[in-house]
Design a protein around this motif. Structure first.
Motif, PDB file in Angstrom:
ATOM      1  N   THR A  21      44.378  42.069  32.980  1.00 13.22           N
ATOM      2  CA  THR A  21      45.190  42.918  33.212  1.00 13.22           C
ATOM      3  C   THR A  21      45.548  43.065  34.862  1.00 13.22           C
ATOM      4  O   THR A  21      46.893  43.250  35.214  1.00 13.22           O
ATOM      5  CB  THR A  21      44.374  44.340  33.339  1.00 13.22           C
ATOM      6  OG1 THR A  21      43.713  44.259  32.289  1.00 13.22           O
ATOM      7  CG2 THR A  21      45.236  45.563  33.103  1.00 13.22           C
ATOM      8  N   CYS A  22      44.935  42.870  35.769  1.00 12.60           N
ATOM      9  CA  CYS A  22      45.173  42.690  37.222  1.00 12.60           C
ATOM     10  C   CYS A  22      46.237  41.529  37.309  1.00 12.60           C
ATOM     11  O   CYS A  22      47.289  41.511  37.940  1.00 12.60           O
ATOM     12  CB  CYS A  22      44.164  42.224  37.899  1.00 12.60           C
ATOM     13  SG  CYS A  22      43.152  43.779  38.089  1.00 12.60           S
ATOM     14  N   ALA A  23      45.775  40.403  36.724  1.00 15.38           N
ATOM     15  CA  ALA A  23      46.856  39.132  36.862  1.00 15.38           C
ATOM     16  C   ALA A  23      48.125  39.791  36.344  1.00 15.38           C
ATOM     17  O   ALA A  23      49.389  39.100  36.979  1.00 15.38           O
ATOM     18  CB  ALA A  23      46.360  38.210  35.881  1.00 15.38           C
ATOM     19  N   ILE A  24      48.294  40.253  35.172  1.00 13.47           N
ATOM     20  CA  ILE A  24      49.512  40.702  34.601  1.00 13.47           C
ATOM     21  C   ILE A  24      50.315  41.735  35.480  1.00 13.47           C
ATOM     22  O   ILE A  24      51.674  41.495  35.595  1.00 13.47           O
ATOM     23  CB  ILE A  24      49.366  41.358  33.105  1.00 13.47           C
ATOM     24  CG1 ILE A  24      49.001  40.089  32.166  1.00 13.47           C
ATOM     25  CG2 ILE A  24      50.841  42.103  32.653  1.00 13.47           C
ATOM     26  CD1 ILE A  24      48.655  40.747  30.883  1.00 13.47           C
ATOM     27  N   VAL A  69      45.507  43.996  46.211  1.00 13.54           N
ATOM     28  CA  VAL A  69      44.195  44.210  45.653  1.00 13.54           C
ATOM     29  C   VAL A  69      43.813  43.586  44.218  1.00 13.54           C
ATOM     30  O   VAL A  69      42.973  43.019  44.021  1.00 13.54           O
ATOM     31  CB  VAL A  69      43.806  45.898  45.434  1.00 13.54           C
ATOM     32  CG1 VAL A  69      42.841  46.146  44.602  1.00 13.54           C
ATOM     33  CG2 VAL A  69      44.049  46.429  46.854  1.00 13.54           C
ATOM     34  N   MET A  70      45.120  43.704  43.501  1.00  9.27           N
ATOM     35  CA  MET A  70      45.052  42.796  42.102  1.00  9.27           C
ATOM     36  C   MET A  70      44.915  41.325  42.248  1.00  9.27           C
ATOM     37  O   MET A  70      43.819  40.830  41.650  1.00  9.27           O
ATOM     38  CB  MET A  70      46.504  42.782  41.458  1.00  9.27           C
ATOM     39  CG  MET A  70      46.833  44.326  41.159  1.00  9.27           C
ATOM     40  SD  MET A  70      45.976  44.983  39.913  1.00  9.27           S
ATOM     41  CE  MET A  70      45.985  46.790  40.425  1.00  9.27           C
ATOM     42  N   ASN A  71      45.331  40.769  43.367  1.00 12.28           N
ATOM     43  CA  ASN A  71      45.329  39.213  43.533  1.00 12.28           C
ATOM     44  C   ASN A  71      43.549  39.032  44.083  1.00 12.28           C
ATOM     45  O   ASN A  71      43.130  38.078  43.818  1.00 12.28           O
ATOM     46  CB  ASN A  71      45.863  38.883  44.954  1.00 12.28           C
ATOM     47  CG  ASN A  71      47.303  38.375  44.311  1.00 12.28           C
ATOM     48  OD1 ASN A  71      47.520  37.753  43.156  1.00 12.28           O
ATOM     49  ND2 ASN A  71      48.466  38.780  44.930  1.00 12.28           N
ATOM     50  N   TYR A  72      43.178  39.898  44.657  1.00 19.03           N
ATOM     51  CA  TYR A  72      41.722  39.778  45.203  1.00 19.03           C
ATOM     52  C   TYR A  72      40.994  39.964  43.780  1.00 19.03           C
ATOM     53  O   TYR A  72      39.823  38.798  43.779  1.00 19.03           O
ATOM     54  CB  TYR A  72      41.265  40.950  46.141  1.00 19.03           C
ATOM     55  CG  TYR A  72      39.852  40.945  46.478  1.00 19.03           C
ATOM     56  CD1 TYR A  72      39.324  40.002  47.269  1.00 19.03           C
ATOM     57  CD2 TYR A  72      38.841  41.495  45.619  1.00 19.03           C
ATOM     58  CE1 TYR A  72      38.019  39.662  47.830  1.00 19.03           C
ATOM     59  CE2 TYR A  72      37.554  41.292  45.980  1.00 19.03           C
ATOM     60  CZ  TYR A  72      37.077  40.474  46.961  1.00 19.03           C
ATOM     61  OH  TYR A  72      35.768  40.374  47.205  1.00 19.03           O
TER      62      TYR A  72
END
Ligand code: ADP
Ligand code: MG
Length: 572
Positions: A21-24, A69-72
């Motif tokens: 989800t974060c990657a998308i 944050v998503m990238n982390y």
């Protein structure tokens, strides 16, 4: 193969969903910048509305913070997912190797196995993490960017899109080539690991023969082959990156030229033009991304294939369905018409019949290569017999679990294998939860106590790899101590004292006699003096079991035994 791979995600569903989800989200947020620029250039810039321009920058900043944050999460938790999967695979492989039979190890190089468990799985974690994510994101980004491009100027969007199949084809073409190259590279690494392993563990022989130059030359062959394969892989990578680079730049120039034309024709605003150029870059991103991981993907896949190869090799000796845990064997052994050969055609044992009573000591003698060791390795099912059956206490050994069977048979061999570690650890290998007293008791009965006491570190003395810091007799005593702890009802002594000098042999013989008391014992002996008092002597030759009986009986029959005896002791 993909399904097999996906199965490894099962325990980490939550982690996977989080990462995915974060990657998308991170990928989608990337698309906002071109849109913002479009808005600023076309609407806000002409009106000179500073306040709104600043506000959009603040919004963008917010979006980027979320994106960070998503990238982390993707970077840390995603890799955690990958590492977990890699660890699981390595564990599964190690567990599997424990189950493999002697036949497998007879035909497998140690270095190859080590390689499979370490190097080959090294990149699996990377693709387990990036694999599905990259693929999905690549598609999402492509579609997202393409959709936005379409909405800005559909003619130009379609013209740009035409380039994509070519790029994808190129990626796939090179990726296939890379997978093959890496598979070859892994097998080269395995080969030279095997070579190094062999060289280092045989270094004493190498130096004793002064054959270092020969070893160096052999190693150079492996090393050279590895270099060659690696160079090929890098050549493919170089072609791939250059060709896809030029294609991408071609697309950029194409967009620039056509875009300018559309702007001149008044079919596009400046803002749309800039946004389009930026989007075409986002659009090319997935392809660049696939190119940058094109090294990892094929490596991971090649490693995974090799992993599967080994994992799918079923052990040829395994618990039969419904095998029972049989405890407290008394050690009545029977071989019924047992036939066996190591290689397909060549029979080593043919229709062997043999019965051993509980507590009996049976000695096997005969020429080297006759099959004495083979008979004894069939009992713990190190190899599977071809015909006939072997029973202990009337129970077929194939209907017992391997663990219960083997835990009740003790083997002392000529070449003792000791583990790198302390005396204590090596003795306790016979009973992992042995207490201090039990270890000392075993050491004492194996005549090892004095030796241990003479060491400064006592039981904690390090014995070196394979016990190199001990003498032959000491190693043998250690393996006997281990057997006192294991305390099996059935004991096999395979030339346990053959490598020792007569004086040491006498001392160890005493320990062995004590060890065999009250157990069914199969002794293979080279020196007939050591087995003279056995309850029964079985003479094994290439023809099978030639004679049996006790010492006196066999001497009277004037057969093979009496000839062997004469050869060792002269006329009697
Ligand atoms: P012994 O102990 O009587 O000296 P072995 O039982 O060790 O004889 O060997 C019997 C025959 O089986 C020999 O011809 C030997 O070459 C062959 N052999 C022994 N072990 C293996 C193996 N692991 N793989 C293939 N052949 C083997
Ligand atoms: Mg032997």
């Amino acid at each position: 193969m993909l399904r097999l791979f996906l199965a490894y995600y099962r325990p980490y569903k939550k982690l996977f969903i989080l990462d995915f989800t974060c990657a998308i989200l991170a990928a989608l947020l990337e698309l906002t910048f071109p849109l913002a620029v479009n808005k600023v250039v076309d609407d806000l810039l002409p009106s000179g509305n500073w306040k709104w321009i600043l506000w959009s920058c603040v919004v963008l900043l917010g979006i980027y913070l979320v994106s960070a944050v998503m990238n982390y999460v993707v970077s840390y938790w995603g890799h955690k997912l990958g590492i977990n999967i890699e660890t699981d695979m390595r564990k599964k492989l190690f567990d599997h190797v424990q189950k493999m039979s002697f036949r497998f190890f007879d035909n497998t190089k140690t270095g190859h196995l080590v390689s499979r468990m370490t190097n080959d799985l090294m990149d699996i974690g990377e693709i387990a993490h990036h694999g599905p994510e990259d693929l999905f994101i690549a598609i999402m980004t492509l579609l997202g960017a393409f959709g936005l491009m379409l909405s800005i100027n559909w003619q130009l969007a379609i013209l740009t899109f035409v380039m994509i199949p070519l790029m994808i084809y190129l990626s796939l073409y090179f990726s296939g080539k890379m997978t093959r190259a890496f598979k070859r590279m892994f097998s080269d690494i395995a080969d030279f690991n095997a070579r190094v392993e062999n060289n280092v563990s045989g270094m004493r022989v190498v130096q004793a023969f002064a054959n270092e130059k020969h070893e160096i030359a052999q190693f150079a062959v492996n090393n050279g082959r590895f270099r060659q394969t690696k160079l090929i892989a890098y050549r493919i990578m170089a072609w791939n990156s250059s060709l896809s680079y030029i294609l991408m730049r071609f697309v950029s120039i194409f967009v620039l030229v056509c875009g300018t034309w559309f702007v001149i024709q008044d079919q596009m605003t400046y803002g749309e033009f800039i946004a389009f150029v930026l989007l075409s870059n986002v659009f090319l991103g997935p392809i660049k991304q696939i190119n940058s991981v094109i090294e990892t993907y094929p490596k991971g896949i090649a490693g995974f294939r090799r992993y599967l190869d080994l994992l799918e090799t079923a052990p040829d000796v395994a618990d039969t369905p419904g095998a029972k845990d049989v405890k407290n064997l008394i050690g009545k052994i029977a071989f019924n018409k047992v036939s066996f050969g190591y290689e397909n055609k060549k029979r080593v044992l043919n229709q062997i019949d043999l019965a051993v009573n509980p507590g009996e000591t049976v000695a096997f003698v005969g020429p080297s290569g006759a099959g004495k060791t083979t008979i004894c390795s069939l009992l713990p099912r190190f190899y599977e017999i071809e015909e006939g059956s072997i029973t202990i206490d009337g129970i077929d050994i194939r209907s017992m679990t391997l663990e219960s069977l083997r835990s009740q048979i003790g083997i002392v061999q000529q070449d003792v294998f000791l583990f790198d570690g302390t005396i204590r650890e090596n003795i306790a290998y016979g009973k992992l939860d042995a207490s201090e007293e039990e270890i000392w008791e075993a050491a004492r009965r194996a005549q090892l106590e004095a030796i241990i006491l003479s060491q400064e570190a006592g039981l904690d003395t390090l014995i070196g790899e394979r016990g190199v810091k001990l003498s032959g007799g000491q190693k043998q005593r250690l393996s006997i101590a281990r057997m006192f702890l294991k305390n099996p009802p059935i004991l096999i002594l395979d030339e346990a004292t053959s490598a020792l000098d007569t004086e040491t042999e006498a001392a160890i013989q005493q320990a062995l006699t004590e060890l065999s008391e009250g157990r069914t014992t199969l002794v293979i002996a080279h020196r007939l003096a050591t087995i003279k008092h056995a309850d029964r002597i079985v003479v094994v030759t290439e023809q099978g079991i030639e004679e049996q009986g006790n010492h006196e009986e066999l001497l009277k029959t004037q057969g093979v035994y009496s000839r062997l005896h004469q050869a060792q002791f002269g006329a009697f």
